[in-house]
Design a protein around this motif. Structure first.
Motif, PDB file in Angstrom:
ATOM      1  N   UNK A 101       0.832  -1.202   0.000  1.00 29.78           N
ATOM      2  CA  UNK A 101       0.000   0.000   0.000  1.00 29.78           C
ATOM      3  C   UNK A 101       0.867   1.252   0.000  1.00 29.78           C
ATOM      4  N   UNK A 102       1.929   1.245   0.793  1.00 27.78           N
ATOM      5  CA  UNK A 102       2.831   2.402   0.823  1.00 27.78           C
ATOM      6  C   UNK A 102       3.536   2.580  -0.516  1.00 27.78           C
ATOM      7  N   UNK A 103       4.001   1.494  -1.088  1.00 35.13           N
ATOM      8  CA  UNK A 103       4.665   1.580  -2.387  1.00 35.13           C
ATOM      9  C   UNK A 103       3.735   2.067  -3.479  1.00 35.13           C
ATOM     10  N   UNK A 104       2.507   1.572  -3.476  1.00 35.53           N
ATOM     11  CA  UNK A 104       1.530   1.995  -4.481  1.00 35.53           C
ATOM     12  C   UNK A 104       1.192   3.471  -4.316  1.00 35.53           C
ATOM     13  N   UNK A 105       1.056   3.919  -3.079  1.00 34.20           N
ATOM     14  CA  UNK A 105       0.741   5.324  -2.823  1.00 34.20           C
ATOM     15  C   UNK A 105       1.887   6.220  -3.283  1.00 34.20           C
ATOM     16  N   UNK A 143       1.925   6.347  -7.035  1.00 39.59           N
ATOM     17  CA  UNK A 143       0.842   7.172  -7.564  1.00 39.59           C
ATOM     18  C   UNK A 143       1.170   8.655  -7.458  1.00 39.59           C
ATOM     19  N   UNK A 144       1.862   9.064  -6.394  1.00 44.28           N
ATOM     20  CA  UNK A 144       2.258  10.469  -6.266  1.00 44.28           C
ATOM     21  C   UNK A 144       3.304  10.846  -7.318  1.00 44.28           C
ATOM     22  N   UNK A 145       4.238   9.936  -7.594  1.00 45.91           N
ATOM     23  CA  UNK A 145       5.231  10.181  -8.643  1.00 45.91           C
ATOM     24  C   UNK A 145       4.529  10.279 -10.004  1.00 45.91           C
ATOM     25  N   UNK A 146       3.581   9.393 -10.250  1.00 49.09           N
ATOM     26  CA  UNK A 146       2.839   9.429 -11.511  1.00 49.09           C
ATOM     27  C   UNK A 146       2.059  10.733 -11.654  1.00 49.09           C
ATOM     28  N   UNK A 147       1.461  11.206 -10.569  1.00 51.82           N
ATOM     29  CA  UNK A 147       0.722  12.469 -10.621  1.00 51.82           C
ATOM     30  C   UNK A 147       1.661  13.639 -10.870  1.00 51.82           C
ATOM     31  N   UNK A 148       2.824  13.628 -10.262  1.00 54.22           N
ATOM     32  CA  UNK A 148       3.800  14.687 -10.480  1.00 54.22           C
ATOM     33  C   UNK A 148       4.255  14.715 -11.941  1.00 54.22           C
ATOM     34  N   UNK A 208       0.043   1.149 -13.105  1.00 58.46           N
ATOM     35  CA  UNK A 208       0.681   0.221 -12.177  1.00 58.46           C
ATOM     36  C   UNK A 208       0.326   0.571 -10.733  1.00 58.46           C
ATOM     37  N   UNK A 209       0.314   1.854 -10.395  1.00 57.10           N
ATOM     38  CA  UNK A 209      -0.035   2.262  -9.030  1.00 57.10           C
ATOM     39  C   UNK A 209      -1.473   1.890  -8.687  1.00 57.10           C
ATOM     40  N   UNK A 210      -2.379   2.074  -9.644  1.00 58.16           N
ATOM     41  CA  UNK A 210      -3.774   1.702  -9.397  1.00 58.16           C
ATOM     42  C   UNK A 210      -3.916   0.190  -9.198  1.00 58.16           C
ATOM     43  N   UNK A 211      -3.219  -0.574 -10.012  1.00 57.30           N
ATOM     44  CA  UNK A 211      -3.267  -2.032  -9.855  1.00 57.30           C
ATOM     45  C   UNK A 211      -2.641  -2.467  -8.529  1.00 57.30           C
ATOM     46  N   UNK A 212      -1.496  -1.885  -8.178  1.00 60.15           N
ATOM     47  CA  UNK A 212      -0.860  -2.220  -6.906  1.00 60.15           C
ATOM     48  C   UNK A 212      -1.741  -1.845  -5.717  1.00 60.15           C
ATOM     49  N   UNK A 213      -2.446  -0.730  -5.829  1.00 58.82           N
ATOM     50  CA  UNK A 213      -3.379  -0.341  -4.768  1.00 58.82           C
ATOM     51  C   UNK A 213      -4.491  -1.361  -4.600  1.00 58.82           C
ATOM     52  N   UNK A 244      -4.049   5.306  -3.546  1.00 66.89           N
ATOM     53  CA  UNK A 244      -3.161   4.905  -4.643  1.00 66.89           C
ATOM     54  C   UNK A 244      -3.983   4.579  -5.883  1.00 66.89           C
ATOM     55  N   UNK A 245      -5.113   3.922  -5.698  1.00 69.23           N
ATOM     56  CA  UNK A 245      -5.986   3.619  -6.832  1.00 69.23           C
ATOM     57  C   UNK A 245      -6.544   4.901  -7.446  1.00 69.23           C
ATOM     58  N   UNK A 246      -7.004   5.812  -6.597  1.00 70.45           N
ATOM     59  CA  UNK A 246      -7.614   7.043  -7.097  1.00 70.45           C
ATOM     60  C   UNK A 246      -6.590   7.943  -7.781  1.00 70.45           C
ATOM     61  N   UNK A 247      -5.482   8.200  -7.115  1.00 69.00           N
ATOM     62  CA  UNK A 247      -4.473   9.105  -7.657  1.00 69.00           C
ATOM     63  C   UNK A 247      -3.803   8.481  -8.886  1.00 69.00           C
TER      64      UNK A 247
END
Length: 169
Positions: free
Chosen positions: A16-20, A23-28, A111-116, A139-142
């Motif tokens: 969960x931490x890795x996915x989150x 997801x923040x890196x992907x959003x950036x 990938x972040x959404x799937x990991x979430x 992580x799924x949402x972001x």
């Protein structure tokens, strides 16, 4: 009334931490790709539509002028102009920036959404051993949001120029 007992604080699942974080890196990266990369890419459709108006000549606000002076002090000129010159003379730099600005956030968001989702499954199966549902859901949402932003940019950058003029005028 007696004291209330608090539930024990469960450790957050590492997935969960890795996915989150992903997801923040992907959003950036998606934010950079959608808001700023068009200034840096030579030959981009939006840059060609703007013409020479792509880069501001003189900053208007005091904070923009301070940033411009700082850029000139550290880099010897405006970063926008330096990166544009680099992508103009080097196809490798141009394609690399396209991958970082458009493709990487799309892949990282998916990938972040799937990991979430997988983290949520692991948290639910662990019963009371792990927590982190909040991080997994965000992580799924972001990640999904970043993937949608990057997907729109991929369509506008690569597909839009291929459409017939009937659809683009």
């Amino acid at each position: 009334m007696g004291p209330t007992a608090q539930a024990p604080k469960l450790p957050v699942h590492p997935l969960a931490l890795g996915a989150f974080a992903l997801s923040l890196v992907a959003l950036l990266l998606a934010s950079y790709g959608s808001l700023y990369a068009e200034k840096h890419l030579a030959g981009s459709p939006l840059r060609e539509a703007r013409g020479s108006a792509g880069l501001p000549a003189e900053p208007a606000h005091w904070y923009d002028r301070a940033l411009s002076r700082g850029e000139a002090t550290v880099f010897g000129g405006r970063i926008d102009s330096k990166v544009l010159a680099l992508t103009t003379r080097s196809k490798v730099a141009n394609y690399s920036l396209q991958m970082v600005a458009f493709v990487a956030p799309l892949v990282a968001g998916v990938v972040a959404a799937l990991l979430g989702g997988w983290a949520m499954t692991a948290i639910e199966r662990s019963a009371t051993r792990y927590g982190g549902s909040l991080q997994a859901v965000f992580a799924q949402l972001i990640g999904s949001f970043a993937a949608v932003i990057a997907g729109c940019m991929v369509l506008s950058y690569y597909v839009w120029p291929l459409l017939p003029s009937l659809y683009t005028t």
